[in-house]
Design a protein around this motif. Sequence first.
Motif, mmCIF file in Angstrom:
data_model
loop_
_atom_site.group_PDB
_atom_site.id
_atom_site.type_symbol
_atom_site.label_atom_id
_atom_site.label_comp_id
_atom_site.label_asym_id
_atom_site.label_seq_id
_atom_site.Cartn_x
_atom_site.Cartn_y
_atom_site.Cartn_z
ATOM 1 N N TYR A 33 1.019 -1.293 -0.071
ATOM 2 C CA TYR A 33 -0.048 0.046 -0.058
ATOM 3 C C TYR A 33 0.758 1.244 0.098
ATOM 4 C CZ TYR A 33 -4.594 -2.141 0.857
ATOM 5 O OH TYR A 33 -5.714 -2.766 0.551
ATOM 6 N N ASP A 35 0.937 4.656 1.142
ATOM 7 C CA ASP A 35 -0.014 5.139 2.499
ATOM 8 C C ASP A 35 0.586 6.497 2.810
ATOM 9 O OD1 ASP A 35 -1.775 5.515 4.398
ATOM 10 O OD2 ASP A 35 -1.062 4.138 5.878
ATOM 11 N N TRP A 36 -0.349 7.430 2.761
ATOM 12 C CA TRP A 36 -0.112 9.019 3.017
ATOM 13 C C TRP A 36 -0.846 8.786 4.596
ATOM 14 C CZ3 TRP A 36 2.784 13.073 2.837
ATOM 15 C CH2 TRP A 36 2.347 14.223 3.367
ATOM 16 N N HIS A 37 -0.033 9.060 5.663
ATOM 17 C CA HIS A 37 -0.602 9.178 6.995
ATOM 18 C C HIS A 37 -0.332 10.708 7.594
ATOM 19 C CE1 HIS A 37 3.291 7.399 7.765
ATOM 20 N NE2 HIS A 37 3.123 6.673 6.925
ATOM 21 N N HIS A 71 -8.483 0.844 -0.542
ATOM 22 C CA HIS A 71 -8.934 1.025 0.646
ATOM 23 C C HIS A 71 -9.562 2.252 0.954
ATOM 24 C CE1 HIS A 71 -7.770 1.250 5.179
ATOM 25 N NE2 HIS A 71 -8.891 1.021 4.890
ATOM 26 N N ILE A 114 -6.679 5.021 -0.049
ATOM 27 C CA ILE A 114 -5.309 4.802 -0.311
ATOM 28 C C ILE A 114 -5.305 3.555 -1.363
ATOM 29 C CG2 ILE A 114 -4.313 5.414 1.857
ATOM 30 C CD1 ILE A 114 -4.111 2.769 2.784
ATOM 31 N N GLN A 145 4.843 9.610 4.492
ATOM 32 C CA GLN A 145 4.525 8.571 3.179
ATOM 33 C C GLN A 145 5.380 7.333 3.347
ATOM 34 O OE1 GLN A 145 2.573 9.242 0.382
ATOM 35 N NE2 GLN A 145 3.213 7.243 0.122
ATOM 36 N N ASP A 148 3.762 0.238 2.524
ATOM 37 C CA ASP A 148 3.562 -0.421 3.635
ATOM 38 C C ASP A 148 3.566 -2.003 2.972
ATOM 39 O OD1 ASP A 148 3.527 1.647 5.160
ATOM 40 O OD2 ASP A 148 1.396 1.542 5.225
ATOM 41 N N ARG A 161 -1.414 -0.718 9.538
ATOM 42 C CA ARG A 161 0.416 -0.656 9.325
ATOM 43 C C ARG A 161 0.888 -1.142 10.688
ATOM 44 N NH1 ARG A 161 1.924 4.438 9.804
ATOM 45 N NH2 ARG A 161 3.911 3.824 8.703
ATOM 46 N N GLU A 172 6.918 5.464 -2.199
ATOM 47 C CA GLU A 172 5.386 5.479 -2.878
ATOM 48 C C GLU A 172 5.483 4.630 -3.929
ATOM 49 O OE1 GLU A 172 3.990 9.037 -3.337
ATOM 50 O OE2 GLU A 172 5.070 9.594 -5.374
#
Length: 408
Positions: A33, A35-37, A71, A114, A145, A148, A161, A172
């Motif tokens: 994935y 993923d931007w968190h 997701h 995501i 960023q 995962d 995560r 990414e």
Amino acid sequence: MPIKLLAIAPAALFALAAQAPETLTPAGPATLYSDWHGGVTLEGEHPELLTGFRVVVQPGGQAGTIRLLVHTSPAFDEEGTPAVYVGEPVTLPAEPGTYTFPAPHVFADYRSVIYGIEQETGGHAITAQVRCSPEDGEGDFCASQSVDVYRPPLGAALPDRRTATEVQRGRELTIEPITESDVDRDGAGDESEDRTNLRASATTQRLSGHRRAFDVTIENAGPRTADRPQIEAYFLPSPGLGSWSPACVGEPRLFSSGGQQDDPRRQFCSLAPLAVGERRTVRLVVPDLGFGDAYFSVSAEGRDLAGGDEDAGPEVRGPRPPLSLEVDARPKSILTVRATVRTTRKGSVRLQLRRGGESMTRTVTFRRAGKRDVVLRSPRRLAEEDGLVTLTARSVGATARARLQPTY
């Protein structure tokens, strides 16, 4: 089969890739994935329908089968449960380039979605590393960023995560969603999928009371139901807003393209869905100016499959009424109303502008028959009222009315 594009991949993705030589996904079966968190804005963007995705393949990778994973989570002010949508398997080539593939049709808001992939062999050159800036602390892009990695693959299970096998900080996937509008929410993109073939014809006739009727017949000759058909009417000169029968359904889809649809002389009517093969006639009644051009165009939620037959323009010719008004149907503001007054005799014409319970009047004197361009400046109290605006002109033995709906 993938469709290779000649277009260059987004500059941002190439810029990321250029900063690090390691672009391969891990070997073997895995879920990844991008993923931007970090933080996101509250207002967001209007969700659009996901219809496909682009993948930038860089040199040095290998081919293999992947599935796109989407997701989704409820938006900040909405209820719901998270979900994962799994795309059909597609073959990712090893040859560098930009490729497009179909995707699960999901409404996507960047704040709550995501994207990832599920791979079989791995070793695909579709990741990129950004330059980390630890000195920026929480402002370091790498802190927000990551790619995962989950082993074994998750499939449609929700990612977490905290259970990831590996978190690749500051990386990414070089994948990009392709989205389209879907105004009728039928799960088909308006630009490329939800397309039909509408046809139009129109006739006109004079009515009593210096009115004119236009009967517009529309036909759905396409392969899909037109869920959001709409008629656009355009008059030169403009008699103001007309009355539609049967009544319009809901609010029309207005445009902000900067093109001709922004012309304030245009008026619109949204109709009930039009089934495949169905024909329907809609009547528009406007004040009869006695001359001019009338144009009608029908459209639905997607582009027309056979352009050219969705327009109609009956000729308008007849005697002019003794008194008439020309006014935009949808002026930008009520504060300044521009109108053209035509009369077949000299004398005084009293103009009244009314909205809600407020009105203003002005008298215009004609020394001879003809026309006058008039600018009416509305008082603030009138502008603050709601609803349609009516402009009435009165002279000895004659009355004319026009309606308008300011867009501001």
